[in-house]
Write a protein that holds these residues in place. Structure first.
Motif, mmCIF file in Angstrom:
data_model
loop_
_atom_site.group_PDB
_atom_site.id
_atom_site.type_symbol
_atom_site.label_atom_id
_atom_site.label_comp_id
_atom_site.label_asym_id
_atom_site.label_seq_id
_atom_site.Cartn_x
_atom_site.Cartn_y
_atom_site.Cartn_z
ATOM 1 N N ARG A 150 0.713 -1.424 -0.162
ATOM 2 C CA ARG A 150 0.058 -0.101 -0.025
ATOM 3 C C ARG A 150 0.832 1.061 -0.209
ATOM 4 O O ARG A 150 0.180 1.980 -0.838
ATOM 5 N N LEU A 151 2.031 1.043 0.482
ATOM 6 C CA LEU A 151 2.860 2.539 0.348
ATOM 7 C C LEU A 151 3.557 2.821 -0.624
ATOM 8 O O LEU A 151 3.565 3.734 -1.256
ATOM 9 N N ARG A 152 3.954 1.510 -1.208
ATOM 10 C CA ARG A 152 4.086 1.737 -2.814
ATOM 11 C C ARG A 152 3.331 1.797 -3.967
ATOM 12 O O ARG A 152 4.111 3.322 -4.690
ATOM 13 N N ILE A 153 2.124 1.665 -3.430
ATOM 14 C CA ILE A 153 1.100 2.437 -4.370
ATOM 15 C C ILE A 153 0.721 4.257 -4.223
ATOM 16 O O ILE A 153 0.209 4.676 -4.720
ATOM 17 N N HIS A 154 0.766 3.835 -2.653
ATOM 18 C CA HIS A 154 1.177 5.830 -2.230
ATOM 19 C C HIS A 154 2.025 6.117 -2.907
ATOM 20 O O HIS A 154 1.896 7.686 -3.473
ATOM 21 N N GLN B 94 0.260 9.792 -5.014
ATOM 22 C CA GLN B 94 0.450 10.627 -3.496
ATOM 23 C C GLN B 94 1.471 11.451 -2.888
ATOM 24 O O GLN B 94 2.135 12.147 -3.312
ATOM 25 N N GLY B 95 2.870 10.379 -3.125
ATOM 26 C CA GLY B 95 4.304 10.912 -2.941
ATOM 27 C C GLY B 95 4.265 11.912 -3.447
ATOM 28 O O GLY B 95 4.259 12.303 -4.545
ATOM 29 N N PRO B 96 6.128 12.968 -2.580
ATOM 30 C CA PRO B 96 6.257 13.715 -3.645
ATOM 31 C C PRO B 96 6.705 13.320 -4.576
ATOM 32 O O PRO B 96 7.309 14.636 -5.315
ATOM 33 N N PHE B 97 7.746 12.597 -5.079
ATOM 34 C CA PHE B 97 7.900 11.784 -5.859
ATOM 35 C C PHE B 97 7.102 11.012 -7.224
ATOM 36 O O PHE B 97 7.622 10.574 -8.158
ATOM 37 N N GLY B 98 5.730 10.798 -6.845
ATOM 38 C CA GLY B 98 5.217 10.503 -7.855
ATOM 39 C C GLY B 98 4.147 11.135 -8.423
ATOM 40 O O GLY B 98 4.565 12.463 -9.183
#
Length: 425
Positions: free
Chosen positions: A347-351, A355-359
């Protein structure tokens, strides 16, 4: 269409189909918003999992006022103004942690987890002029629903459950993504954008922008995920005005209630390895529940004025100035046995991917918000339009004003609440 909204009073600046452009740029309006909205509304301050035991705390803000959210020795959650009663210094500068109390670094006045004044150094100078029971840290009204903790500076505010109203149904549904387990906060990141807070508030239930702004993300995911998010022409994908400024946008209606599962929907092939790992210790129905919820729920829930429960994360906004807003993205996952660690890593990898700063998602959204703020400074007589879908909006069976997922129903809901609160003198 080129004329500004008529009127000068704050409540006159909002019409059903448009709002005055200066709602984004007027510093005087911003100051009124801080007192009439952010100091009178229920403001989201924490999730229950962030305060796991007595002594746990989190520093945050209600509007622009710094607060500490704590769990006291009896397990009661408190929200305390982060201001020493002596000379006004903040008593806590850490973002979170575990403590026995709070001590002001200036003159060492010390306070309990419930905010009570416990000790004053060299008390002989205060004989006859100080009563400790009268000088607790200021306590804000604090209530919670579904693990979501809210505080307000307004002692006369309506009960939280009344404020949430029909949004409670959607909070209940959102919390089902734990797959039978409670949810917990996994991590967070913060950033600021150069724009007004309402620009971001609009975004969460704005399906119209998704395939345009996020086409690079759509190109980066597997075909099953891209197909799941292809909602632009699906008449079953809707946005509801839930009242009190709240709204919900259903992008994947079949995932709105994750308990409604007849077993016919195949799990995405991208999770085959995760399914195999979980199957070694969890029964097939349990595996299906947590894996089917990997992308979260099929909707974005906007809670006026500062938090959204968006698919698989919380998005929290904090106004800093008329042209600057802080955003916090909070990843969540099931709070269960160690076997679920693999689920939360995934789930963190999907986030991070969106949504992540480098996503892909967050940088694209922030660029759009920045551009809206820059453009809103031009031709101040021109209004901001929120009329998409107005002619086709109809009540749902529940009585909620309802439009298509690409319509601006959610924005009209938020501005209706803004108008009511800003016109309340």
């Amino acid at each position: 269409m080129t004329q500004d909204v008529v009127g000068t009073a704050p409540a006159d600046l909002v019409r059903t189909d448009r709002v005055a452009g200066r709602l984004y740029t007027d510093p005087e309006l911003f100051e009124l918003e801080m007192t009439r909205i952010f100091e009178r509304s229920w403001i989201w301050v924490a999730h229950d999992s962030e305060l796991p035991k007595p002594g746990s705390f989190k520093s945050t803000h209600v509007g622009r006022q710094p607060v500490i959210v704590t769990r006291d020795r009896k397990g009661t959650v408190r929200t305390l103004l982060n201001r020493c009663r002596h000379r006004g210094a903040s008593v806590c500068e850490k973002p979170s942690g575990q403590v026995n109390g709070f001590t002001c670094p200036y003159h060492a006045w010390s306070y309990g987890l419930d905010g009570s004044l416990r000790g004053v150094p060299y008390p002989d100078g205060y004989e006859g002029v100080l009563e400790k029971r009268d000088l607790s840290l200021r306590r804000l009204r604090t209530e919670s629903y579904g693990g979501m903790i809210f505080a307000t500076l307004d002692e006369g505010a309506e009960p939280l459950e009344d404020f949430l109203g029909d949004a409670r149904l959607w909070i209940d549904r959102f919390m089902k993504q734990g797959g039978g387990y409670p949810i917990k906060v996994l991590g967070r990141h913060r950033f600021t954008f150069r724009g007004n807070w309402k620009i971001q508030l609009e975004n969460t239930t704005d399906g119209y922008h998704f395939p345009i702004v996020h086409r690079s993300w759509m190109a980066s995911v597997d075909a099953e995920t891209a197909d799941m998010m292809s909602f632009m022409t699906d008449p079953e994908c809707t946005t509801h005005d839930l009242g009190h400024g709240h709204s919900v946008m259903q992008m994947v209606p079949e995932h709105s209630d994750l308990d409604a599962d007849d077993g016919s929907e195949p799990l995405q092939a991208r999770f085959d390895e995760l399914v195999a790992e979980l199957s070694r210790s969890i029964d097939p129905p349990g595996v299906r529940k947590v894996v089917r919820a990997m992308h979260g729920t099929g909707f974005n829930l906007n809670l006026f004025p500062n938090v959204s429960m968006s698919a698989a994360f919380f998005r929290v906004l904090r106004p800093i100035s008329v042209g600057e807003t802080q955003i916090e993205h909070i990843a969540i996952g099931p709070d269960g046995p160690p076997e679920l660690d693999a689920v939360n890593r995934a789930r963190l990898r999907i986030h991070e991917h969106f949504q992540g700063p480098f996503g892909f998602g967050t940088p694209d959204d922030a660029e759009g918000w920045d551009r809206v703020q820059r453009g809103a400074g031009a031709a101040p007589e021109m209004p901001i339009m929120v009329n998409r879908g107005l002619a086709r909006e109809k009540p749902s069976p529940e009585g909620w004003p309802t439009g298509h997922v690409t319509d601006e129903t959610g924005m009209r809901a938020a501005y209706g609440r803004w108008k009511a609160m800003m016109g309340d003198d």
